[in-house]
Write a protein that holds these residues in place. Structure first.
Motif, PDB file in Angstrom:
ATOM      1  N   GLU A 280       0.847  -1.199   0.000  1.00  0.00           N
ATOM      2  CA  GLU A 280       0.000   0.000   0.000  1.00  0.00           C
ATOM      3  C   GLU A 280       0.882   1.248   0.000  1.00  0.00           C
ATOM      4  OE1 GLU A 280      -2.392   0.469   3.531  1.00  0.00           O
ATOM      5  OE2 GLU A 280      -3.463   2.205   2.732  1.00  0.00           O
ATOM      6  N   TYR A 675      -4.897  -1.980 -18.810  1.00  0.00           N
ATOM      7  CA  TYR A 675      -5.379  -2.090 -17.423  1.00  0.00           C
ATOM      8  C   TYR A 675      -5.009  -0.932 -16.503  1.00  0.00           C
ATOM      9  CZ  TYR A 675      -5.350  -6.866 -19.176  1.00  0.00           C
ATOM     10  OH  TYR A 675      -5.526  -7.965 -19.942  1.00  0.00           O
ATOM     11  N   ARG A 687      -7.839   4.806  -5.811  1.00  0.00           N
ATOM     12  CA  ARG A 687      -8.961   3.894  -5.968  1.00  0.00           C
ATOM     13  C   ARG A 687      -8.615   2.519  -5.392  1.00  0.00           C
ATOM     14  NH1 ARG A 687     -11.071   3.632 -11.824  1.00  0.00           N
ATOM     15  NH2 ARG A 687     -11.443   5.863 -11.702  1.00  0.00           N
ATOM     16  N   ALA A 688      -7.377   2.107  -5.530  1.00  0.00           N
ATOM     17  CA  ALA A 688      -7.061   0.755  -5.068  1.00  0.00           C
ATOM     18  C   ALA A 688      -5.567   0.551  -4.921  1.00  0.00           C
ATOM     19  CB  ALA A 688      -7.636  -0.267  -6.045  1.00  0.00           C
ATOM     20  N   PRO A 689      -5.002   0.871  -3.746  1.00  0.00           N
ATOM     21  CA  PRO A 689      -3.559   0.684  -3.579  1.00  0.00           C
ATOM     22  C   PRO A 689      -3.183  -0.750  -3.231  1.00  0.00           C
ATOM     23  CG  PRO A 689      -4.484   1.691  -1.626  1.00  0.00           C
ATOM     24  CD  PRO A 689      -5.629   1.461  -2.567  1.00  0.00           C
ATOM     25  N   SER A 690      -3.501  -1.669  -4.109  1.00  0.00           N
ATOM     26  CA  SER A 690      -3.115  -3.066  -3.873  1.00  0.00           C
ATOM     27  C   SER A 690      -2.895  -3.708  -5.236  1.00  0.00           C
ATOM     28  CB  SER A 690      -4.211  -3.827  -3.121  1.00  0.00           C
ATOM     29  OG  SER A 690      -5.264  -4.178  -3.995  1.00  0.00           O
ATOM     30  N   ILE A 691      -2.061  -4.751  -5.288  1.00  0.00           N
ATOM     31  CA  ILE A 691      -1.840  -5.358  -6.597  1.00  0.00           C
ATOM     32  C   ILE A 691      -2.878  -6.416  -6.914  1.00  0.00           C
ATOM     33  CG2 ILE A 691       0.535  -4.802  -7.221  1.00  0.00           C
ATOM     34  CD1 ILE A 691       1.455  -7.261  -5.768  1.00  0.00           C
ATOM     35  N   LEU A 692      -3.891  -6.543  -6.064  1.00  0.00           N
ATOM     36  CA  LEU A 692      -5.043  -7.325  -6.501  1.00  0.00           C
ATOM     37  C   LEU A 692      -5.932  -6.443  -7.384  1.00  0.00           C
ATOM     38  CD1 LEU A 692      -6.630  -9.944  -6.452  1.00  0.00           C
ATOM     39  CD2 LEU A 692      -7.802  -9.140  -4.408  1.00  0.00           C
ATOM     40  N   GLU A 693      -6.089  -5.191  -6.976  1.00  0.00           N
ATOM     41  CA  GLU A 693      -6.991  -4.299  -7.718  1.00  0.00           C
ATOM     42  C   GLU A 693      -6.278  -3.459  -8.770  1.00  0.00           C
ATOM     43  OE1 GLU A 693     -10.123  -4.417  -7.839  1.00  0.00           O
ATOM     44  OE2 GLU A 693     -10.456  -5.782  -6.166  1.00  0.00           O
ATOM     45  N   LYS A 695      -4.351  -3.669 -11.665  1.00  0.00           N
ATOM     46  CA  LYS A 695      -4.125  -4.860 -12.495  1.00  0.00           C
ATOM     47  C   LYS A 695      -2.903  -4.678 -13.392  1.00  0.00           C
ATOM     48  CE  LYS A 695      -8.343  -6.347 -11.281  1.00  0.00           C
ATOM     49  NZ  LYS A 695      -8.529  -7.396 -10.280  1.00  0.00           N
ATOM     50  N   ILE A 696      -1.946  -5.560 -13.218  1.00  0.00           N
ATOM     51  CA  ILE A 696      -0.875  -5.670 -14.201  1.00  0.00           C
ATOM     52  C   ILE A 696      -1.056  -7.030 -14.879  1.00  0.00           C
ATOM     53  CG2 ILE A 696       0.726  -4.120 -13.008  1.00  0.00           C
ATOM     54  CD1 ILE A 696       2.137  -6.548 -11.860  1.00  0.00           C
ATOM     55  N   THR A 698      -0.987 -10.743 -16.206  1.00  0.00           N
ATOM     56  CA  THR A 698      -0.373 -12.014 -15.827  1.00  0.00           C
ATOM     57  C   THR A 698       0.175 -12.637 -17.111  1.00  0.00           C
ATOM     58  OG1 THR A 698      -2.249 -13.486 -16.222  1.00  0.00           O
ATOM     59  CG2 THR A 698      -2.229 -12.305 -14.120  1.00  0.00           C
ATOM     60  N   HIS A 700      -1.099 -14.867 -18.763  1.00  0.00           N
ATOM     61  CA  HIS A 700      -2.214 -15.082 -19.701  1.00  0.00           C
ATOM     62  C   HIS A 700      -2.476 -13.858 -20.574  1.00  0.00           C
ATOM     63  CE1 HIS A 700      -3.435 -18.854 -17.861  1.00  0.00           C
ATOM     64  NE2 HIS A 700      -3.271 -18.283 -16.680  1.00  0.00           N
ATOM     65  N   GLU A 701      -2.278 -12.661 -20.014  1.00  0.00           N
ATOM     66  CA  GLU A 701      -2.572 -11.439 -20.774  1.00  0.00           C
ATOM     67  C   GLU A 701      -1.362 -10.946 -21.550  1.00  0.00           C
ATOM     68  OE1 GLU A 701      -5.301 -12.471 -18.243  1.00  0.00           O
ATOM     69  OE2 GLU A 701      -3.526 -11.608 -17.337  1.00  0.00           O
ATOM     70  N   PRO A 755     -12.615  -2.690 -21.205  1.00  0.00           N
ATOM     71  CA  PRO A 755     -13.819  -3.180 -21.892  1.00  0.00           C
ATOM     72  C   PRO A 755     -14.974  -2.178 -21.815  1.00  0.00           C
ATOM     73  CG  PRO A 755     -12.867  -4.912 -20.545  1.00  0.00           C
ATOM     74  CD  PRO A 755     -12.086  -3.670 -20.251  1.00  0.00           C
TER      75      PRO A 755
ATOM     76  N   GLN B 126      -9.413  -4.037   1.274  1.00  0.00           N
ATOM     77  CA  GLN B 126      -8.416  -3.010   0.981  1.00  0.00           C
ATOM     78  C   GLN B 126      -7.471  -2.931   2.166  1.00  0.00           C
ATOM     79  OE1 GLN B 126      -7.986  -1.059  -1.658  1.00  0.00           O
ATOM     80  NE2 GLN B 126      -9.919  -0.927  -2.754  1.00  0.00           N
ATOM     81  N   PRO B 127      -6.272  -2.387   1.922  1.00  0.00           N
ATOM     82  CA  PRO B 127      -5.345  -2.236   3.037  1.00  0.00           C
ATOM     83  C   PRO B 127      -5.857  -1.261   4.090  1.00  0.00           C
ATOM     84  CG  PRO B 127      -4.376  -1.472   0.960  1.00  0.00           C
ATOM     85  CD  PRO B 127      -5.727  -1.982   0.641  1.00  0.00           C
ATOM     86  N   TRP B 130      -5.845   2.671   3.751  1.00  0.00           N
ATOM     87  CA  TRP B 130      -6.857   3.124   2.798  1.00  0.00           C
ATOM     88  C   TRP B 130      -8.233   3.135   3.462  1.00  0.00           C
ATOM     89  CZ3 TRP B 130     -11.350   1.507   0.419  1.00  0.00           C
ATOM     90  CH2 TRP B 130     -11.713   2.143  -0.767  1.00  0.00           C
ATOM     91  N   ARG B 226      -8.386 -10.471 -15.484  1.00  0.00           N
ATOM     92  CA  ARG B 226      -7.245 -11.279 -15.916  1.00  0.00           C
ATOM     93  C   ARG B 226      -7.590 -12.752 -15.748  1.00  0.00           C
ATOM     94  NH1 ARG B 226      -3.012  -8.443 -11.929  1.00  0.00           N
ATOM     95  NH2 ARG B 226      -4.701  -9.054 -10.515  1.00  0.00           N
ATOM     96  N   ALA B 227      -6.974 -13.585 -16.551  1.00  0.00           N
ATOM     97  CA  ALA B 227      -7.336 -15.002 -16.559  1.00  0.00           C
ATOM     98  C   ALA B 227      -6.746 -15.775 -15.386  1.00  0.00           C
ATOM     99  CB  ALA B 227      -6.920 -15.634 -17.883  1.00  0.00           C
ATOM    100  N   ASP B 230      -7.495 -13.100 -10.309  1.00  0.00           N
ATOM    101  CA  ASP B 230      -8.642 -12.261  -9.978  1.00  0.00           C
ATOM    102  C   ASP B 230      -9.871 -13.024  -9.503  1.00  0.00           C
ATOM    103  OD1 ASP B 230      -7.199 -10.059 -10.591  1.00  0.00           O
ATOM    104  OD2 ASP B 230      -8.024  -9.813 -12.604  1.00  0.00           O
ATOM    105  N   TRP B 287     -21.748  -1.573 -17.051  1.00  0.00           N
ATOM    106  CA  TRP B 287     -21.053  -2.507 -17.955  1.00  0.00           C
ATOM    107  C   TRP B 287     -21.270  -3.945 -17.504  1.00  0.00           C
ATOM    108  CZ3 TRP B 287     -16.744  -5.798 -17.016  1.00  0.00           C
ATOM    109  CH2 TRP B 287     -16.247  -6.438 -18.173  1.00  0.00           C
TER     110      TRP B 287
END
Lengths: 770, 306
Positions: A280, A675, A687-693, A695-696, A698, A700-701, A755, B126-127, B130, B226-227, B230, B287
């Motif tokens: 974070e 992303y 909006r989202a200080p985490s690497i779950l939200e 998105k970088i 993987t 697959h992408e 999207p 969230q952390p 935050w 992401r595939a 997530d 969406w």
């Protein structure tokens, strides 16, 4: 400077593929990062951070926190009053906030405890009274003079950090000569680096009264200078060591609160202090890509030649300057490459807002305008009915020319790059013909190989390398560079081994230690291979000369008759006449210790424009890319299927590392295209200080990446090398945008291409004209 | 690295002991830990005691039932489960297991843990710094729901990948608690309240998952950015029988929602009418709602040829 590597001699080590000499230590966990280091009596410190984007600090009550068992000590902003910053002309940040907070997440209090958990709990017991102020969260708000200045205490309070305006040739005349004028606005989002390793520092005051500081940094030298200055120490009192670093991408160029607070608290408490940021906090430390609002107008003749460019850019810089002054120049300076241009005007502004500070990120300041320029060319190509690759080919600058804004270009492999990606991708056959939802796009770019000017005014060398060889045969190379994973250790070992006739793994590299290693300005502006590489070749050649002199005497030949390879020095014309490297060292040591140094100072490249101190580089790299995408027209979901990337890196010193850099650049470009966005919600909260939200991509992408190395010979580069670490990212996003347009007909000028955006644009596109 | 808050730890060897430990106030069960441990690090809750089930070997057993169904220990990992030959007869469930997080996490996460996955929200997971900055939320340290500030409850989204399919299959769970054993259909396990999404009694442990004999095939679709890694933006399971199509949609509220229709288009329209995605996820609800129709239709269409 040229000819140093004796053209005609075939390189033995340079140009090969293969693993890095430090690769095995990294993948087996032997490489030591800051957080691996532990010292006796060490304590851990954590930060309490601001929940407000802009507020006065009215009071801080530490009593409950300090009463918590296990808490060892604390510090507040006033204890380090001096301001720090990456660029001496605009240092505006303090280790901890003093009197005022300027972004959510700004550190306010630092607490040390026996363990991290206790320090964290103690931080939550601190009571801070804030008085909120009106916030400045957008470019428009920053430009509104009615809003308060975020740096109210600066000499000329304003939320405009820097305004740059430059004009070359005659832009109006250029537009008057144009058959076609294309004008568009673009919005490039902010994004952050996401290095695998977070920022961290460990400080200890040693018995001799001096400070030893390990820190995860890209720029040991600059950080060393600034830490010493801010703490009121002589620089010689501070030894800064860069251990193994888990990537930076520009995010670890600045000095940070970790280094300052660990150093200060270690003195105050008389105990070693370690501070490791959590994920974070890395989002708050930021220094990432500036969000930039752009307006671009270009004139073209019917044959596709460019008559003029008029460009405006406004960068939302966050609460502190970081490298922002430099950014404001980079936003405009590279628009004159790789295409011929006589008439160019640009204006940029770098603004303060109540958000974590922006700074340098891979392709610093050049990514955003490159996106605009290349997508602009796609539009122009369609209007001019000239294929987009052909339009670019018609405009490429010639080698050994000077651009209208005074950039002196040497080797140019641009045409080969474009032809390589067009051919290998089948661009010409595929463009417009891939069927619904599928498309292909092209883009090209140019980038620097090291900034010609340091961040503080001086005439000294930019890179120093020292090589020590002794009768054991051990070769130890000392360099102030910072390998952050990009491979500079291997680059140095390769060049040294090449000149001494050894293998890279026979060279030990000690680097990034301000006491042990000669100064190097750091890992920024894609300068290390070019500058430290040259210093390394010079040092190695001095060692080589001494070895050859000793060997020549023994073999009774002239020095010039000798060659070094595979651990021997031998007579070129009669290779059986040879002595081993170790024997040669023994003989050379008769003249004294075998220690030699080399340095690189950039050539004094005069620039007609004195104001142009940011941007000039001793050389420029070139890249072309083709992207192929698929879009699900019902959901808007886009997939980048394949990328072909061709990069003119000069001479590839190690092909594996160059390919790795090309893939890394494409990967990061795909992230920014699809992303990534350092986005804020109301109240200036990320909006989202985490690497779950956040998105970088993987695996697959990550598209299938076809890396093509195009080699040119750069006269001033070590063995003709230029750069590969940043330039290749510039053309990824516009190539994807052009492919998206080919696939769907929609023009999206504001990445990331989510999207939601694509679906909305498709709906508008499909709607019958009313 | 984020440190853990302090907690006690127990790893009982009998179910009875585990149940009794779980009756301690502030106790929480630890299975695979893939969701629990990050949540502890984010200080979403600070249990005084973690009761690990790793030594309860009976929770990792499975057997074929006389009626042809399956009884699956709740402690089986998703990888073990999806690798069971018998699971090929439940293709939707197998697929759902394989879409959870990453292969590495599938080797640690358990089926019981997935069924009882805590509901999730953009404002909750969230952390801690935050969450402090936004003043917490209804589900943790606050009094406002940021998804629906004027609403009455918490809308944190049910996000368990395996559940929509299990729901369609008519699966049941076996719960062992201080008052004994009970069987609950998956479809009756969720409260619809994001604050307490599971209808569990204090001290209850999910011990087994009971699948009826294989019936008409189900399909599972997971929409995500992401595939890998997530959580789902939409989870859709669909099946088809003589009486028509059924779909269970999740990640749109605290509990899954079931809809029925005569054709894929009809089913998609029913889902579109019945389901209103909220701001619990980063992409815009508008969406997600549009794509919901596409996802449900595509799920049903893929059953056509079966």
């Amino acid at each position: 400077m040229s000819g140093r590597w004796h053209a005609g001699e075939e390189a033995v080590v340079v140009g090969h593929s293969g693993p890095k000499i430090d690769g095995m230590a990294r993948i087996t966990g032997q490489a030591l990062f800051v957080d691996d280091l532990r010292l006796p009596r060490m304590v851990h410190a954590k930060f309490l951070r601001s929940p407000f984007p802009h507020a006065w600090i009215r009071s801080i009550d530490l009593s409950a926190a300090l009463a918590l068992p296990g808490v060892v000590g604390s510090m507040v902003g006033e204890e380090i009053p001096r301001k720090y910053g990456a660029i001496p002309v605009c240092q505006d940040e303090t280790a901890l906030a003093i009197g005022k907070v300027r972004y959510v997440g700004e550190p306010v209090v630092c607490i040390a405890a026996e363990d991290e958990e206790t320090a964290l709990r103690a931080c939550r017991l601190v009571r801070v009274e804030y008085e909120p102020l009106p916030t400045i969260l957008s470019i428009d708000e920053a430009l509104d003079p009615a809003r308060p200045a975020i740096h109210h205490d600066s000499r000329k309070p304003s939320n405009v950090l820097r305004r740059v305006s430059q004009d070359y040739g005659d832009v109006e005349k250029g537009f008057a000569e144009a058959d076609l004028i294309v004008e568009e606005s673009y919005d490039y989002p902010g994004s952050t680096h996401v290095p695998l390793e977070s920022h961290g520092a460990l400080a200890v005051w040693e018995a001799d009264g001096r400070l030893k500081l390990w820190t995860s940094t890209q720029n040991p030298h600059y950080v060393h200078r600034d830490i010493a200055r801010v703490l009121g120490l002589e620089a010689a009192q501070v030894r800064l060591i860069k251990p193994a670093v888990g990537a930076g991408y520009g995010g670890k160029c600045d000095p940070f609160c970790t280094e300052l607070c660990a150093s200060y608290l270690a003195k105050k408490l008389g105990r070693p202090v370690k501070i490791i940021l959590d994920r974070e906090e890395v989002f708050y430390a930021h220094r990432g890509r500036h969000p930039v609002r752009m307006w671009l107008k270009m004139g073209f003749r019917n044959d596709g030649s460019i008559t003029a460019i008029d460009f405006k850019a406004q960068a939302d810089g966050g609460a502190y300057s970081s490298y922002g002054v430099v950014t404001s120049y980079y936003l405009g300076v590279f628009m004159t490459l790789p295409y011929r241009l006589q008439n160019y005007r640009f204006e940029s502004q770098r603004l303060y807002t109540n958000k974590p500070p922006c700074g340098p990120k891979r392709g610093h300041g050049a990514i955003q305008p490159r996106f605009a320029l290349e997508l602009h060319l796609e539009k122009a190509a369609q209007l001019l009915k000239i294929p987009a690759d052909e339009l670019r080919l018609r405009n490429i600058v010639a080698p050994d020319t000077e651009t209208c804004n005074g950039l002196k270009v040497g080797s140019v492999g641009m045409e080969e790059c474009i032809r390589a990606v067009v051919k290998s991708s089948g661009y010409a056959e595929k463009k417009g013909k891939l069927g619904p939802g599928r498309g292909i796009g092209i883009a090209a770019s140019a980038y620097m190989c090291g900034a010609l000017h340091p961040t503080y005014q001086n005439e000294l060398f930019h890179s120093g390398v020292m090589i020590k060889v002794d009768r054991s045969g051990d070769v130890c190379l000392f360099s102030g560079t910072a390998d952050i994973g990009q491979g500079s250790i291997h680059m140095l070992a390769t060049l040294c081994a090449e000149r001494l006739g050894l293998r890279p793994e026979q060279v030990r590299v000690v680097e990034g230690d301000t006491s042990l290693t000669p100064v190097d300005l750091g890992s920024y502006s894609s300068r290390v291979t070019f500058m430290a590489g040259n210093a390394c070749v010079e040092a190695a050649d001095k060692v080589r000369a001494r070895l050859f002199a000793a060997a020549a005497k023994k073999l009774k030949v002239e020095d010039a008759a000798l060659q070094a390879a595979e651990g021997f020095i031998f007579v070129k014309s009669e290779p059986t006449q040879k002595i081993s490297f170790v024997d040669a060292v023994w003989l050379a040591e008769e003249a004294g210790p075998l220690v030699e140094a080399g340095g690189y100072t950039p050539p004094k490249i005069g620039n007609r424009f004195r104001r142009q101190s940011v941007g000039p580089s001793p050389a420029y790299s070139f890249t072309a890319q083709v992207a192929e995408v698929e879009v699900d027209e019902e959901t808007g979901i886009i997939r980048v299927e394949r990328i072909w990337v061709a990069h003119d890196c000069g001479r590839a010193l190690n092909r594996t590392i160059v390919e790795g850099q090309l893939e890394g650049c494409v990967y990061m470009g795909v992230g920014e295209a699809l992303y990534e966005e350092q986005a804020y919600r109301k109240g200036g909260i990320l909006r989202a200080p985490s690497i779950l939200e956040y998105k970088i991509p993987t695996l697959h992408e990550t598209p299938e990446i076809h890396s093509i190395i195009v080699e040119s010979h750069e006269e001033g580069g070590p063995f003709g090398a230029k750069e590969a670490g940043e330039g290749p990212q510039l053309s990824t996003v516009p190539a994807i945008a052009a492919a998206l347009q080919d696939a769907t007909g929609i023009w999206l000028r504001d990445p990331p291409f989510t999207p939601e955006k694509i679906l909305k644009a498709l709906e508008r596109h499909r709607a019958p004209l009313s | 690295m984020l440190p853990f808050p302090k907690f006690d730890y127990a790893a009982p060897t009998t179910l009875r002991e585990a149940v009794s430990l779980l009756c301690t106030p502030g106790a929480r069960i630890l299975a695979g830990g893939t969701d629990l441990l990050p949540s502890l690090k984010h200080r979403l809750f600070e249990p005084s005691l973690l009761v690990s089930i790793r030594r309860l070997t009976e929770l990792r057993e499975w057997e074929m039932l006389p009626d042809g169904g399956l009884a699956l220990g709740a402690g089986l990992t998703l990888q073990q489960l999806s690798g069971l030959p018998a699971l090929a007869l439940y293709p939707g469930l197998q697929e759902a297991c394989r879409t959870v997080a990453t292969p590495t996490l599938q080797g640690t996460a358990t089926i019981g843990g997935n069924i009882l996955l805590e509901s999730r929200c953009l404002y909750y997971n969230q952390p801690v710094g935050w969450r402090d900055a936004i003043g917490g939320c209804l589900k943790c340290d606050g009094s406002v729901c940021h998804v629906a500030p004027k609403g009455k409850g918490c809308y944190a989204a049910h996000s368990a990948d395996t559940v929509p399919t299990l729901w369609l299959l008519g699966a049941q769970v076996e719960l062992v608690g201080p008052l004994g054993v009970r069987l609950v259909p998956i479809s009756a396990l969720y409260s619809g309240d994001g604050l307490r999404p599971m209808l569990l009694q204090p001290g209850e442990i999910l011990t087994r998952l009971l699948l009826p004999p294989p019936g008409p095939p189900t399909v599972h679709r997971k929409l995500r950015t992401r595939a890998a890694i997530d959580y789902g933006l939409l989870l859709v399971a669909a099946s088809r029988s003589q009486s028509g199509y059924r779909a269970v949609v999740s990640a749109v509220g605290p509990a899954p929602i079931e809809v029925r229709g005569e054709s894929p288009e009809d089913l998609a329209e029913a889902a579109f009418r019945a389901v209103q995605p909220l701001g619990t996820h980063a992409p815009a609800p508008t969406w997600r709602k549009k794509v919901l129709r596409v996802e449900v239709r595509r799920a049903a269409e893929s059953l056509k040829e079966g």
